[in-house]
Design a protein around this motif. Structure first.
Motif, PDB file in Angstrom:
ATOM      1  N   PHE A 195      76.768  61.451  41.004  1.00  0.00           N
ATOM      2  CA  PHE A 195      76.248  60.074  40.954  1.00  0.00           C
ATOM      3  C   PHE A 195      75.149  60.059  39.898  1.00  0.00           C
ATOM      4  N   ARG A 196      75.402  59.349  38.817  1.00  0.00           N
ATOM      5  CA  ARG A 196      74.490  59.375  37.671  1.00  0.00           C
ATOM      6  C   ARG A 196      73.655  58.104  37.644  1.00  0.00           C
ATOM      7  N   VAL A 197      72.340  58.284  37.473  1.00  0.00           N
ATOM      8  CA  VAL A 197      71.432  57.126  37.497  1.00  0.00           C
ATOM      9  C   VAL A 197      70.473  57.198  36.308  1.00  0.00           C
ATOM     10  N   GLY A 198      70.183  56.045  35.737  1.00  0.00           N
ATOM     11  CA  GLY A 198      69.166  55.940  34.687  1.00  0.00           C
ATOM     12  C   GLY A 198      68.236  54.790  35.013  1.00  0.00           C
ATOM     13  N   ALA A 199      66.989  54.927  34.618  1.00  0.00           N
ATOM     14  CA  ALA A 199      66.008  53.865  34.864  1.00  0.00           C
ATOM     15  C   ALA A 199      65.164  53.666  33.614  1.00  0.00           C
ATOM     16  N   ALA A 200      64.759  52.423  33.394  1.00  0.00           N
ATOM     17  CA  ALA A 200      63.853  52.109  32.283  1.00  0.00           C
ATOM     18  C   ALA A 200      62.739  51.225  32.835  1.00  0.00           C
ATOM     19  N   LEU A 201      61.523  51.729  32.732  1.00  0.00           N
ATOM     20  CA  LEU A 201      60.340  51.085  33.312  1.00  0.00           C
ATOM     21  C   LEU A 201      59.569  50.383  32.199  1.00  0.00           C
ATOM     22  N   LEU A 202      59.400  49.072  32.348  1.00  0.00           N
ATOM     23  CA  LEU A 202      58.657  48.295  31.339  1.00  0.00           C
ATOM     24  C   LEU A 202      57.188  48.235  31.740  1.00  0.00           C
ATOM     25  N   LEU A 203      56.331  48.708  30.851  1.00  0.00           N
ATOM     26  CA  LEU A 203      54.884  48.716  31.096  1.00  0.00           C
ATOM     27  C   LEU A 203      54.288  47.381  30.678  1.00  0.00           C
ATOM     28  N   LYS A 204      53.116  47.085  31.236  1.00  0.00           N
ATOM     29  CA  LYS A 204      52.453  45.823  30.858  1.00  0.00           C
ATOM     30  C   LYS A 204      52.071  45.806  29.388  1.00  0.00           C
ATOM     31  N   ASN A 205      51.897  46.980  28.778  1.00  0.00           N
ATOM     32  CA  ASN A 205      51.538  47.019  27.349  1.00  0.00           C
ATOM     33  C   ASN A 205      52.761  46.932  26.440  1.00  0.00           C
ATOM     34  N   GLY A 206      53.942  46.719  27.044  1.00  0.00           N
ATOM     35  CA  GLY A 206      55.158  46.567  26.244  1.00  0.00           C
ATOM     36  C   GLY A 206      55.947  47.851  26.065  1.00  0.00           C
ATOM     37  N   GLY A 207      55.346  48.977  26.402  1.00  0.00           N
ATOM     38  CA  GLY A 207      56.044  50.257  26.275  1.00  0.00           C
ATOM     39  C   GLY A 207      57.114  50.416  27.351  1.00  0.00           C
ATOM     40  N   VAL A 208      58.024  51.346  27.121  1.00  0.00           N
ATOM     41  CA  VAL A 208      59.083  51.630  28.089  1.00  0.00           C
ATOM     42  C   VAL A 208      59.105  53.127  28.356  1.00  0.00           C
TER      43      VAL A 208
END
Ligand code: THU
Length: 133
Positions: free
Chosen positions: A24-37
């Motif tokens: 089971f393959r999972v990826g996540a992308a977290l958006l920071l308040k400063n615009g970074g990921v």
């Protein structure tokens, strides 16, 4: 950053998933308040308990780099990397989100038809464990 782009970054992160036990393959992308990921993928282990979810890895990577202000997280996952399942964060990841994010924090999930579902942390985890420090 728009939701589609964040989902694409989560799908890219999923490519690094190390999941020989569950497939089971999972990826996540977290958006920071400063615009970074900051991205993460699930990493499994033969001893099972050291496994870490994609969402938690992304959050821990961010916190370990002094970033604690988050807006959204996109999550993509599925058996054998087929991005068809509605992949919702597990309870442990929801608890970790509740440590750093308010109820308005957004979780983006790609559905079976490719559409993006948006849930708030308040909706997914209304009663987190807390105690007074
Ligand atoms: N997994 C995640 O990465 N995120 C979740 O929210 C649920 C589960 C991973 C853990 C394990 O490597 C695999 O998916 C199957 O449970």
């Amino acid at each position: 950053m728009d939701n589609e782009k964040l989902i694409d970054l989560a799908a890219e992160a999923m490519e690094n998933s190390y999941s020989p036990y569950s497939s089971f393959r999972v990826g996540a992308a977290l958006l920071l308040k400063n615009g970074g990921v900051v991205t993460g993928c699930n990493i499994e282990n033969s001893a099972y308990s050291p496994c870490i979810c994609a969402e938690r890895l992304a959050i821990f990577k961010a916190v370990s780099n002094s970033r604690k202000e988050f807006l959204k997280i996109a999550v993509v996952g599925g058996k054998n990397g087929e991005k068809a399942d509605l992949c919702l964060p597990c309870g442990v990841c929801r608890q970790v989100m509740s440590e750093f994010c308010g109820g308005e924090f957004i979780i983006l999930i790609r559905g079976q038809d490719g559409s993006v579902t948006e849930k708030s942390l308040q909706e997914l985890f209304p009663l987190p464990f807390v105690f007074n420090k």
